[in-house]
Design a protein around this motif. Structure first.
Motif, PDB file in Angstrom:
ATOM      1  N   UNK A 162       2.035   9.556  -5.643  1.00  0.00           N
ATOM      2  CA  UNK A 162       2.518  10.871  -5.238  1.00  0.00           C
ATOM      3  C   UNK A 162       3.554  11.415  -6.217  1.00  0.00           C
ATOM      4  N   UNK A 163       4.387  10.533  -6.764  1.00  0.00           N
ATOM      5  CA  UNK A 163       5.376  10.965  -7.761  1.00  0.00           C
ATOM      6  C   UNK A 163       4.664  11.489  -9.014  1.00  0.00           C
ATOM      7  N   UNK A 164       3.596  10.784  -9.394  1.00  0.00           N
ATOM      8  CA  UNK A 164       2.823  11.220 -10.559  1.00  0.00           C
ATOM      9  C   UNK A 164       2.180  12.582 -10.313  1.00  0.00           C
ATOM     10  N   UNK A 165       1.638  12.774  -9.084  1.00  0.00           N
ATOM     11  CA  UNK A 165       1.004  14.053  -8.749  1.00  0.00           C
ATOM     12  C   UNK A 165       2.032  15.178  -8.740  1.00  0.00           C
TER      13      UNK A 165
ATOM     14  N   UNK B  50       0.833  -1.203   0.000  1.00  0.00           N
ATOM     15  CA  UNK B  50       0.000   0.000   0.000  1.00  0.00           C
ATOM     16  C   UNK B  50       0.866   1.250   0.000  1.00  0.00           C
ATOM     17  N   UNK B  51       1.924   1.251   0.803  1.00  0.00           N
ATOM     18  CA  UNK B  51       2.823   2.414   0.859  1.00  0.00           C
ATOM     19  C   UNK B  51       3.507   2.634  -0.491  1.00  0.00           C
ATOM     20  N   UNK B  52       3.940   1.546  -1.125  1.00  0.00           N
ATOM     21  CA  UNK B  52       4.599   1.666  -2.437  1.00  0.00           C
ATOM     22  C   UNK B  52       3.647   2.265  -3.469  1.00  0.00           C
ATOM     23  N   UNK B  53       2.364   1.827  -3.440  1.00  0.00           N
ATOM     24  CA  UNK B  53       1.366   2.357  -4.388  1.00  0.00           C
ATOM     25  C   UNK B  53       1.146   3.842  -4.167  1.00  0.00           C
ATOM     26  N   UNK B  54       1.072   4.253  -2.896  1.00  0.00           N
ATOM     27  CA  UNK B  54       0.867   5.661  -2.591  1.00  0.00           C
ATOM     28  C   UNK B  54       2.056   6.499  -3.042  1.00  0.00           C
TER      29      UNK B  54
ATOM     30  N   UNK C  93       4.488   4.290   7.779  1.00  0.00           N
ATOM     31  CA  UNK C  93       4.973   4.882   6.529  1.00  0.00           C
ATOM     32  C   UNK C  93       3.827   5.119   5.547  1.00  0.00           C
ATOM     33  N   UNK C  94       2.903   4.145   5.479  1.00  0.00           N
ATOM     34  CA  UNK C  94       1.758   4.296   4.575  1.00  0.00           C
ATOM     35  C   UNK C  94       0.882   5.464   5.008  1.00  0.00           C
ATOM     36  N   UNK C  95       0.748   5.674   6.333  1.00  0.00           N
ATOM     37  CA  UNK C  95      -0.042   6.797   6.838  1.00  0.00           C
ATOM     38  C   UNK C  95       0.556   8.124   6.383  1.00  0.00           C
ATOM     39  N   UNK C  96       1.881   8.252   6.482  1.00  0.00           N
ATOM     40  CA  UNK C  96       2.527   9.497   6.062  1.00  0.00           C
ATOM     41  C   UNK C  96       2.443   9.677   4.549  1.00  0.00           C
ATOM     42  N   UNK C  97       2.548   8.586   3.796  1.00  0.00           N
ATOM     43  CA  UNK C  97       2.419   8.681   2.334  1.00  0.00           C
ATOM     44  C   UNK C  97       1.034   9.169   1.948  1.00  0.00           C
ATOM     45  N   UNK C  98       0.043   8.718   2.701  1.00  0.00           N
ATOM     46  CA  UNK C  98      -1.327   9.176   2.420  1.00  0.00           C
ATOM     47  C   UNK C  98      -1.448  10.681   2.674  1.00  0.00           C
ATOM     48  N   UNK C  99      -0.799  11.171   3.732  1.00  0.00           N
ATOM     49  CA  UNK C  99      -0.829  12.600   4.013  1.00  0.00           C
ATOM     50  C   UNK C  99      -0.128  13.389   2.910  1.00  0.00           C
TER      51      UNK C  99
END
Length: 529
Positions: free
Chosen positions: A47-50, A39-43, A200-206
Motif C-alpha cells: 500500500x505504501x508503494x501504491x 500478511x498484514x505487513x506485506x499488504x 488488521x489484515x482485512x482492513x489493509x486489504x481494503x
C-alpha cells in the motif's frame, strides 16, 4: 462499461484476500496468527508503494500540462486528479485509525517482543467493528465505501464502474459456499470471530483496493494529457478493400498495411457523433443498414462518419474519416414457376431463396389470413390458410422484404368407389347374389391435390349404408364404417334382388392429424344375378 485491467501486483493482493477469507474459516492457532501478522505487513508495504506511485502520477499530470500549448485548458484534469487523491487519502487515513483501534483492542504492541500483546482477542474486535444492534464501525464503513465508489465514478471516464468494497457473504466466492458463512453481512463476515491480526489484515486489504481504484482513475486522467507513457505494443496486419463483394470478371482491389495499437492507451472513438466501444485500440462499429433510394441496379449509396480523439504532442487532436458504402436491395424468389393456389386448412409448403443475401439470408415469416410455420432449413415455410386469400410476409433480420398474396381454394372432393370381394361394383353389370359377401367403399383423393399436398390427402369413408331390396320392399339392411361383411344380407339374397348402397359420411385427416368430416352423399343400386 469501462474495462479496468489489474496489474500483477493488484492480482497478487486479490489472491492474498482470498487466502485471508479462507483462513478466517479455520480454527485459529498461534502459527496461523503469525501468518496473519506477516500478511498484514506485506499488504501495508504494498500500500505504501501504491501511495507513492499514485502521488507520482498526479505530479506527472501537472508537469505534462505545463509543457502543453494551452495549460489552462486542462485545469479540470488537474482538479479531478487532486480530488481523486483527496478522496483516497481520506478513506485510507480513516482505515489507518481503525487499525490502531483494533491494535489497542489487542493490548497494543509488547515493547520487549515487538508483537501484539493479545493477538487472539476477538470479543473486543467484535464490539468495535460489529457491535450490538449493528452499531459497529464496520457498518459505517459500508456507507463510506459506497460513497467513495460513487464519487470516484463521477471523476472517472463515462461508463466506468467499480465493484463494491463491502461485499457480504453471498457476494464472496468462498464464503457463499460455506453454510456457516453464507448469511453473514459485510461486518459479520469480516470481523465476527476474528482475531486482531486477521482484522488488521482485512482492513489493509481494503486499503489496497482503495489505492487500486485511485490508480485506475489517475491513469485515465493521465491519458487525457499524454502524461501516461504510450507504447504501441500490439502490431498486426490489416487489409482495406474497396469492396467485400464483387461480381465475377470484376477487379478486386485492396491495400495491405501494418497497424499498431497500445494496450496502455484507449483513444475515444465515435460513429456519427455517438461514442463506440474500443477493444484493444480498435473501435467497434456495428449497425443495421437501412434501405431506400435504390438505383436501377438495386444499390443505395450510404456514408457514415467515424472520429478518433487522442492526445498528440501538441495537445488534443481528433481525426475524422468519412466512409462510403453501398446497400444492396434484398430480393427473394419463391421457388415455383408461378405463385400457386393454396389449399384451405392444409400444409402448403414453399421454399423462399435470396441468392443476393447469401449467408445473411435467415428469413422469418408471418401470414395474414392464415398461419406461417417456419421450417428447420432456412427459407422453408409452411402456410396453412384460413381465409379466401392469404398474404405471406417475408422478413430478414427484422426488415420486411415483401408481401406475397396467394389465392386459396377448397380441398377438392374425393372420388368414392365401391368394391365387392376385391373388384369394383358396376351398376350395369351387377353382382352375384350368393357370391358377394363383403363391401369396401374407398374415398380416393384428387391426383393433383395428392401430388402437392400428400400429408393432407388422407380420405376415408366413415359411414356406409347397405340395404337388400326385392322390388319395392326392403328385406334387410346394415350400416358399416366404410367396409365390412354383408354376409347376413347375402344369406337372404336372390337373383333379381338388388343392393342399395348409400355413402353417408366421408372424413379427411390433415397434416396435423386432425380429422374433419366432409359433407358427401352418393348412392348406387347394384342388381344381383
Amino acid at each position: 462499461m469501462a474495462s479496468l485491467k489489474e496489474t500483477p501486483r493488484q492480482k497478487m493482493i486479490g489472491m492474498m484476500y482470498l487466502v485471508l477469507t479462507a483462513l478466517l474459516a479455520l480454527q485459529v492457532s498461534d502459527a496461523l496468527l503469525q501468518k496473519f501478522t506477516i500478511l498484514n505487513s506485506s499488504l501495508e508495504i504494498a500500500n505504501q508503494s501504491a501511495t507513492s506511485k499514485n502521488r507520482g502520477m498526479v505530479q506527472g499530470i501537472e508537469e505534462r500540462i505545463k509543457d502543453l500549448p494551452n495549460p489552462d485548458a486542462y485545469a479540470d484534469v488537474v482538479k479531478r486528479a487532486n480530488e481523486v487523491r483527496r478522496l483516497a487519502d481520506a478513506l485510507v487515513n480513516h482505515l489507518d485509525a481503525l487499525k490502531n483501534q483494533i491494535l489497542e483492542a489487542g493490548g497494543g504492541i509488547d515493547p520487549e517482543t515487538g508483537n501484539i500483546k493479545n493477538p487472539k482477542e476477538e470479543e473486543k474486535v467484535f464490539t468495535l467493528m460489529v457491535g450490538a444492534g449493528k452499531s459497529g464501525e464496520a457498518y459505517k464503513l459500508e456507507s463510506m465505501f459506497s460513497q467513495y465508489v460513487k464519487d470516484l465514478e463521477k471523476l472517472a471516464d463515462p461508463g466506468t464502474k467499480f465493484p463494491s468494497l463491502a461485499n457480504d457473504a453471498k457476494s464472496d466466492p468462498i464464503a457463499s459456499k460455506d453454510a456457516n458463512q453464507a448469511n453473514k453481512d459485510f461486518a459479520e463476515l469480516n470481523f465476527a470471530q476474528t482475531p486482531v491480526p486477521a482484522a488488521m489484515a482485512t482492513i489493509s486489504q481494503k486499503q489496497a483496493e482503495v489505492r487500486r481504484y485511485e490508480s485506475d482513475v489517475l491513469a485515465q486522467l493521465a491519458a487525457k494529457v499524454g502524461a501516461k507513457e504510450i507504447k504501441f505494443d500490439k502490431v498486426f496486419a490489416q487489409v482495406s478493400a474497396n469492396a467485400n463483394t464483387v461480381v465475377a470478371g470484376m477487379e478486386y482491389q485492396a491495400e495491405v498495411f501494418i497497424a499498431a495499437t497500445s494496450s496502455g492507451f484507449t483513444p475515444r472513438m465515435s460513429f456519427n457523433g455517438s461514442s463506440i466501444p474500443v477493444i484493444d485500440g480498435r473501435g467497434q462499429i456495428k449497425f443495421k443498414t437501412s434501405g431506400g433510394g435504390f438505383d436501377a441496379n438495386g444499390l443505395s449509396k450510404k456514408t457514415y462518419t467515424a472520429s478518433v480523439s487522442y492526445m498528440s504532442p501538441l495537445g488534443p487532436k481528433t481525426e475524422t474519416i468519412q466512409k462510403e458504402y453501398f446497400v444492396l436491395k434484398p430480393t427473394y424468389n419463391i421457388e415455383t414457376a408461378t405463385l400457386p393456389a393454396l389449399y384451405l386448412g392444409c400444409a402448403n409448403r414453399l421454399s423462399v431463396a435470396s441468392p443476393g443475401l447469401g449467408a445473411l439470408w435467415n428469413p422469418s415469416f408471418s401470414a395474414d389470413g392464415g398461419e406461417a410455420i417456419g421450417g428447420q432449413n432456412r427459407g422453408k415455410v409452411t402456410i396453412v390458410p384460413s381465409a379466401a386469400t392469404v398474404t405471406l410476409n417475408i422478413a430478414n433480420g427484422g426488415t420486411l422484404l415483401g408481401k406475397e398474396t396467394f389465392r386459396v381454394r377448397r380441398v377438392p372432393r374425393p372420388e368414392v368407389r365401391v368394391f365387392g370381394n376385391g373388384g369394383e361394383l358396376d351398376e350395369k353389370r351387377g353382382a352375384s347374389a350368393s357370391g358377394l359377401r363383403s363391401i369396401d367403399a374407398r374415398a380416393i383423393a384428387d391426383e393433383s391435390f395428392k401430388s402437392t399436398n400428400p400429408e393432407d390427402a388422407n380420405f376415408r369413408v366413415s359411414e356406409l349404408y347397405v340395404a337388400l331390396a326385392r322390388g319395392q320392399r326392403k328385406i334387410d339392411d346394415i350400416t358399416l364404417q366404410g367396409s365390412g361383411s354383408i354376409a347376413k344380407l347375402a344369406a337372404q339374397a336372390q337373383a333379381g334382388d338388388r343392393y342399395y348402397i348409400e355413402i353417408k359420411g366421408v372424413q379427411r385427416k390433415n397434416f396435423k392429424g386432425a380429422v374433419e368430416t366432409i359433407p358427401f352423399t352418393m348412392a348406387k343400386n347394384i342388381p344381383l344375378n
